[in-house]
Motif scaffolding. Structure first.
Motif, PDB file in Angstrom:
ATOM      1  N   TRP A  98       1.085  -1.633  -0.621  1.00  0.00           N
ATOM      2  CA  TRP A  98       0.172  -0.094  -0.161  1.00  0.00           C
ATOM      3  C   TRP A  98       1.013   1.288  -0.264  1.00  0.00           C
ATOM      4  O   TRP A  98       0.951   2.739  -0.702  1.00  0.00           O
ATOM      5  CB  TRP A  98      -1.130   0.235   1.193  1.00  0.00           C
ATOM      6  CG  TRP A  98      -1.621  -1.090   0.896  1.00  0.00           C
ATOM      7  CD1 TRP A  98      -2.979  -1.302  -0.465  1.00  0.00           C
ATOM      8  CD2 TRP A  98      -2.885  -1.788   3.011  1.00  0.00           C
ATOM      9  NE1 TRP A  98      -3.607  -2.099   1.176  1.00  0.00           N
ATOM     10  CE2 TRP A  98      -3.643  -2.129   1.468  1.00  0.00           C
ATOM     11  CE3 TRP A  98      -2.687  -1.169   3.781  1.00  0.00           C
ATOM     12  CZ2 TRP A  98      -4.969  -2.769   2.579  1.00  0.00           C
ATOM     13  CZ3 TRP A  98      -3.708  -2.312   4.778  1.00  0.00           C
ATOM     14  CH2 TRP A  98      -4.377  -2.702   4.048  1.00  0.00           C
ATOM     15  N   TYR A  99       2.220   1.288   0.657  1.00  0.00           N
ATOM     16  CA  TYR A  99       2.733   2.066   1.007  1.00  0.00           C
ATOM     17  C   TYR A  99       3.346   2.871  -0.549  1.00  0.00           C
ATOM     18  O   TYR A  99       3.956   3.621  -1.087  1.00  0.00           O
ATOM     19  CB  TYR A  99       4.160   2.146   1.938  1.00  0.00           C
ATOM     20  CG  TYR A  99       4.922   2.960   2.353  1.00  0.00           C
ATOM     21  CD1 TYR A  99       4.049   4.492   3.058  1.00  0.00           C
ATOM     22  CD2 TYR A  99       6.036   3.425   1.692  1.00  0.00           C
ATOM     23  CE1 TYR A  99       5.330   5.016   3.740  1.00  0.00           C
ATOM     24  CE2 TYR A  99       6.637   4.566   1.913  1.00  0.00           C
ATOM     25  CZ  TYR A  99       6.150   5.518   2.928  1.00  0.00           C
ATOM     26  OH  TYR A  99       6.883   6.489   3.277  1.00  0.00           O
ATOM     27  N   GLN A 100       4.133   1.922  -1.039  1.00  0.00           N
ATOM     28  CA  GLN A 100       4.357   1.977  -2.725  1.00  0.00           C
ATOM     29  C   GLN A 100       3.529   2.253  -3.657  1.00  0.00           C
ATOM     30  O   GLN A 100       3.957   3.120  -4.597  1.00  0.00           O
ATOM     31  CB  GLN A 100       4.747   0.954  -3.605  1.00  0.00           C
ATOM     32  CG  GLN A 100       6.147  -0.213  -2.038  1.00  0.00           C
ATOM     33  CD  GLN A 100       7.641   0.971  -1.794  1.00  0.00           C
ATOM     34  OE1 GLN A 100       7.839   1.677  -2.706  1.00  0.00           O
ATOM     35  NE2 GLN A 100       7.851   0.890  -0.030  1.00  0.00           N
ATOM     36  N   ASP A 101       2.591   1.942  -3.102  1.00  0.00           N
ATOM     37  CA  ASP A 101       1.400   2.434  -4.887  1.00  0.00           C
ATOM     38  C   ASP A 101       1.232   3.784  -4.458  1.00  0.00           C
ATOM     39  O   ASP A 101       1.412   4.623  -4.968  1.00  0.00           O
ATOM     40  CB  ASP A 101      -0.008   1.449  -4.041  1.00  0.00           C
ATOM     41  CG  ASP A 101       0.013   0.004  -4.458  1.00  0.00           C
ATOM     42  OD1 ASP A 101       0.927  -0.289  -5.298  1.00  0.00           O
ATOM     43  OD2 ASP A 101      -0.711  -0.700  -4.698  1.00  0.00           O
ATOM     44  N   PHE A 102       1.357   4.012  -2.834  1.00  0.00           N
ATOM     45  CA  PHE A 102       1.058   5.880  -2.613  1.00  0.00           C
ATOM     46  C   PHE A 102       2.434   6.436  -2.649  1.00  0.00           C
ATOM     47  O   PHE A 102       1.672   7.797  -3.813  1.00  0.00           O
ATOM     48  CB  PHE A 102       0.080   5.452  -1.049  1.00  0.00           C
ATOM     49  CG  PHE A 102       0.349   6.809  -0.084  1.00  0.00           C
ATOM     50  CD1 PHE A 102      -0.984   7.555  -0.358  1.00  0.00           C
ATOM     51  CD2 PHE A 102       1.751   7.628   0.324  1.00  0.00           C
ATOM     52  CE1 PHE A 102      -0.838   9.382   0.035  1.00  0.00           C
ATOM     53  CE2 PHE A 102       1.043   8.842   0.740  1.00  0.00           C
ATOM     54  CZ  PHE A 102       0.476   9.824   1.138  1.00  0.00           C
ATOM     55  N   LYS A 103       3.338   5.755  -2.358  1.00  0.00           N
ATOM     56  CA  LYS A 103       4.389   6.977  -2.873  1.00  0.00           C
ATOM     57  C   LYS A 103       4.339   7.040  -4.718  1.00  0.00           C
ATOM     58  O   LYS A 103       4.800   8.326  -5.289  1.00  0.00           O
ATOM     59  CB  LYS A 103       5.854   5.611  -2.820  1.00  0.00           C
ATOM     60  CG  LYS A 103       6.814   6.437  -2.497  1.00  0.00           C
ATOM     61  CD  LYS A 103       7.996   5.900  -2.450  1.00  0.00           C
ATOM     62  CE  LYS A 103       8.689   4.500  -2.912  1.00  0.00           C
ATOM     63  NZ  LYS A 103       9.693   3.998  -2.330  1.00  0.00           N
ATOM     64  N   ASN A 104       3.886   5.692  -5.168  1.00  0.00           N
ATOM     65  CA  ASN A 104       3.934   5.929  -6.321  1.00  0.00           C
ATOM     66  C   ASN A 104       2.985   7.199  -7.037  1.00  0.00           C
ATOM     67  O   ASN A 104       2.446   7.721  -8.815  1.00  0.00           O
ATOM     68  CB  ASN A 104       4.406   4.488  -7.275  1.00  0.00           C
ATOM     69  CG  ASN A 104       4.995   3.740  -6.770  1.00  0.00           C
ATOM     70  OD1 ASN A 104       6.299   4.920  -7.324  1.00  0.00           O
ATOM     71  ND2 ASN A 104       4.964   2.470  -7.564  1.00  0.00           N
ATOM     72  N   THR A 105       1.758   6.743  -6.479  1.00  0.00           N
ATOM     73  CA  THR A 105       0.328   7.690  -7.260  1.00  0.00           C
ATOM     74  C   THR A 105       0.552   9.051  -6.667  1.00  0.00           C
ATOM     75  O   THR A 105      -0.407  10.193  -7.059  1.00  0.00           O
ATOM     76  CB  THR A 105      -0.733   6.770  -7.190  1.00  0.00           C
ATOM     77  OG1 THR A 105      -1.467   6.380  -5.280  1.00  0.00           O
ATOM     78  CG2 THR A 105      -0.634   5.240  -8.066  1.00  0.00           C
ATOM     79  N   VAL A 106       0.875   9.235  -5.225  1.00  0.00           N
ATOM     80  CA  VAL A 106       0.822  10.425  -4.561  1.00  0.00           C
ATOM     81  C   VAL A 106       1.911  10.794  -4.715  1.00  0.00           C
ATOM     82  O   VAL A 106       2.365  12.351  -5.067  1.00  0.00           O
ATOM     83  CB  VAL A 106       0.228  10.339  -3.442  1.00  0.00           C
ATOM     84  CG1 VAL A 106      -0.019  11.633  -2.407  1.00  0.00           C
ATOM     85  CG2 VAL A 106      -0.969   9.850  -3.774  1.00  0.00           C
ATOM     86  N   MET A 107       3.040  10.802  -3.810  1.00  0.00           N
ATOM     87  CA  MET A 107       4.407  11.218  -3.398  1.00  0.00           C
ATOM     88  C   MET A 107       5.326  11.645  -4.454  1.00  0.00           C
ATOM     89  O   MET A 107       5.672  12.592  -4.605  1.00  0.00           O
ATOM     90  CB  MET A 107       5.211   9.925  -2.247  1.00  0.00           C
ATOM     91  CG  MET A 107       4.967   9.399  -1.372  1.00  0.00           C
ATOM     92  SD  MET A 107       5.724   8.809  -0.711  1.00  0.00           S
ATOM     93  CE  MET A 107       4.901   8.047   1.129  1.00  0.00           C
ATOM     94  N   ARG A 108       5.162  11.016  -5.621  1.00  0.00           N
ATOM     95  CA  ARG A 108       5.603  11.113  -7.296  1.00  0.00           C
ATOM     96  C   ARG A 108       4.557  11.768  -8.106  1.00  0.00           C
ATOM     97  O   ARG A 108       6.063  12.812  -8.728  1.00  0.00           O
ATOM     98  CB  ARG A 108       6.151   9.698  -7.644  1.00  0.00           C
ATOM     99  CG  ARG A 108       6.848   8.459  -7.273  1.00  0.00           C
ATOM    100  CD  ARG A 108       8.168   7.672  -7.684  1.00  0.00           C
ATOM    101  NE  ARG A 108       8.448   7.457  -7.286  1.00  0.00           N
ATOM    102  CZ  ARG A 108       9.875   6.972  -7.040  1.00  0.00           C
ATOM    103  NH1 ARG A 108      10.340   8.549  -6.887  1.00  0.00           N
ATOM    104  NH2 ARG A 108      10.439   7.024  -5.509  1.00  0.00           N
ATOM    105  N   LYS A 109       3.885  12.142  -7.138  1.00  0.00           N
ATOM    106  CA  LYS A 109       3.330  13.379  -8.640  1.00  0.00           C
ATOM    107  C   LYS A 109       3.780  14.577  -7.904  1.00  0.00           C
ATOM    108  O   LYS A 109       2.926  15.943  -8.604  1.00  0.00           O
ATOM    109  CB  LYS A 109       1.734  12.623  -8.621  1.00  0.00           C
ATOM    110  CG  LYS A 109       1.636  11.377  -9.161  1.00  0.00           C
ATOM    111  CD  LYS A 109       2.118  10.943 -10.270  1.00  0.00           C
ATOM    112  CE  LYS A 109       2.312   9.911 -11.236  1.00  0.00           C
ATOM    113  NZ  LYS A 109       2.655   9.701 -12.349  1.00  0.00           N
ATOM    114  N   GLY A 110       3.869  15.072  -6.519  1.00  0.00           N
ATOM    115  CA  GLY A 110       3.592  16.284  -5.615  1.00  0.00           C
ATOM    116  C   GLY A 110       2.059  16.762  -5.510  1.00  0.00           C
ATOM    117  O   GLY A 110       1.364  15.967  -5.356  1.00  0.00           O
TER     118      GLY A 110
END
Length: 291
Positions: free
Chosen positions: A279-291
């Protein structure tokens, strides 16, 4: 520049090579550990929750009665420059403010004419390797000998350093801090446990540093309807847990599979930690990396 710190760094209004940055030996950060710090993760050159990090920086400054030398917008300008100049896509931005350098050594605060020292730099953000994550890591428990304002992110971290070193000397990755029979956190991480399918996190009090990753994990638990509780965790509960995790922006979610030489649960990373990591990786790729 070193492999771990990019040029330029920021010091008191100037961007300059690390080799040219210097402060007075009378700086109160050097003499007393009289200062605060903050660490902001950057993914794909986008800062993560910069406002929350700067708010935590301000709260710590307020807690030690130290004026912030920069506005939030000025800090963002500094951070953006460091992010743009560093060679890494994923970074860790370190900020530090001390009470500055007086013309003498005196425990009392210096005159307000003494300017705080502001320092910042970028480092690579390196997360746990797949091999280590697949096995989990070992940890020890130690008495929590820190002061009673652990919620403040101050630079005087000697108690944490000694606890972490004790773990390293025993071939372990972390030291879990026990105070009055309760588990508070790790020397350099927050700690979660799982028991009977329920994720349990210690509450934010003055005896624990409120981690941003800690917040994300509880938000993900809420989003995905993972049963969870926020309450005190006794040492006995810690030792009887099915899973124990250490968490931070670099560790993300890392299973502790041995504690004080004994296996945690099955002695292998558990399914709840693996699910939270995904879940954390999905959040990182969809939210954290998008700004």
């Amino acid at each position: 520049m070193t492999p771990y710190v990019a040029d330029p760094v920021y010091l008191n209004g100037h961007f300059l090579p690390l080799a040219e940055a210097g402060i007075s030996p009378l700086d109160r950060g050097f003499l007393y550990g009289d200062g605060v710090y903050e660490v902001i993760p950057v993914y794909s050159r986008r800062t993560f929750r910069i406002d929350e990090h700067l708010n935590r920086l301000q709260a710590t400054l307020d807690g030690i009665q130290l004026a912030n030398p920069l506005t939030a917008e000025a800090w963002k300008t500094v951070i953006l420059k460091l992010v743009e100049s560093a060679p890494w896509e994923d970074q860790s931005i370190y900020l530090q403010v001390t009470r500055g350098a007086d013309d003498k050594r005196d425990h009392a605060f210096p005159p307000i004419s003494v300017t705080p020292t502001a320092f910042a730099f970028a480092s690579p953000l390196v997360t746990t390797s797949a091999d280590i994550r697949a096995k989990g890591v070992a940890a020890i428990t130690v008495p929590d000998l820190r002061w009673s304002r652990c919620d403040l992110k101050v630079v005087s971290l000697l108690a944490n350093v000694l606890a972490r070193q004790q773990a390293v000397e025993q071939g372990c990755a972390e030291a879990l801090l026990i105070r009055d029979g309760l588990m508070k956190e790790g020397a350099a991480s927050n700690i979660f446990i799982v028991k009977d399918g329920v994720l349990i996190a210690p509450p934010k009090t003055h005896l624990m540093l409120p981690g941003i990753t800690y917040d994300v994990i509880l938000e993900l638990a809420e989003t995905h309807r993972q049963a969870h509780e926020v309450r005190e965790i006794s040492e006995a509960e810690l030792r009887a847990a099915d899973e124990v995790w250490m968490t931070s922006s670099t560790k993300e979610i890392l299973a502790i599979t041995r504690l004080d030489g004994q296996p945690v649960g099955t002695g292998q990373p558990g399914p709840y930690g693996e699910q939270m990591w995904q879940w954390y990786q999905d959040f990182k790729n969809t939210v954290m990396r998008k700004g």
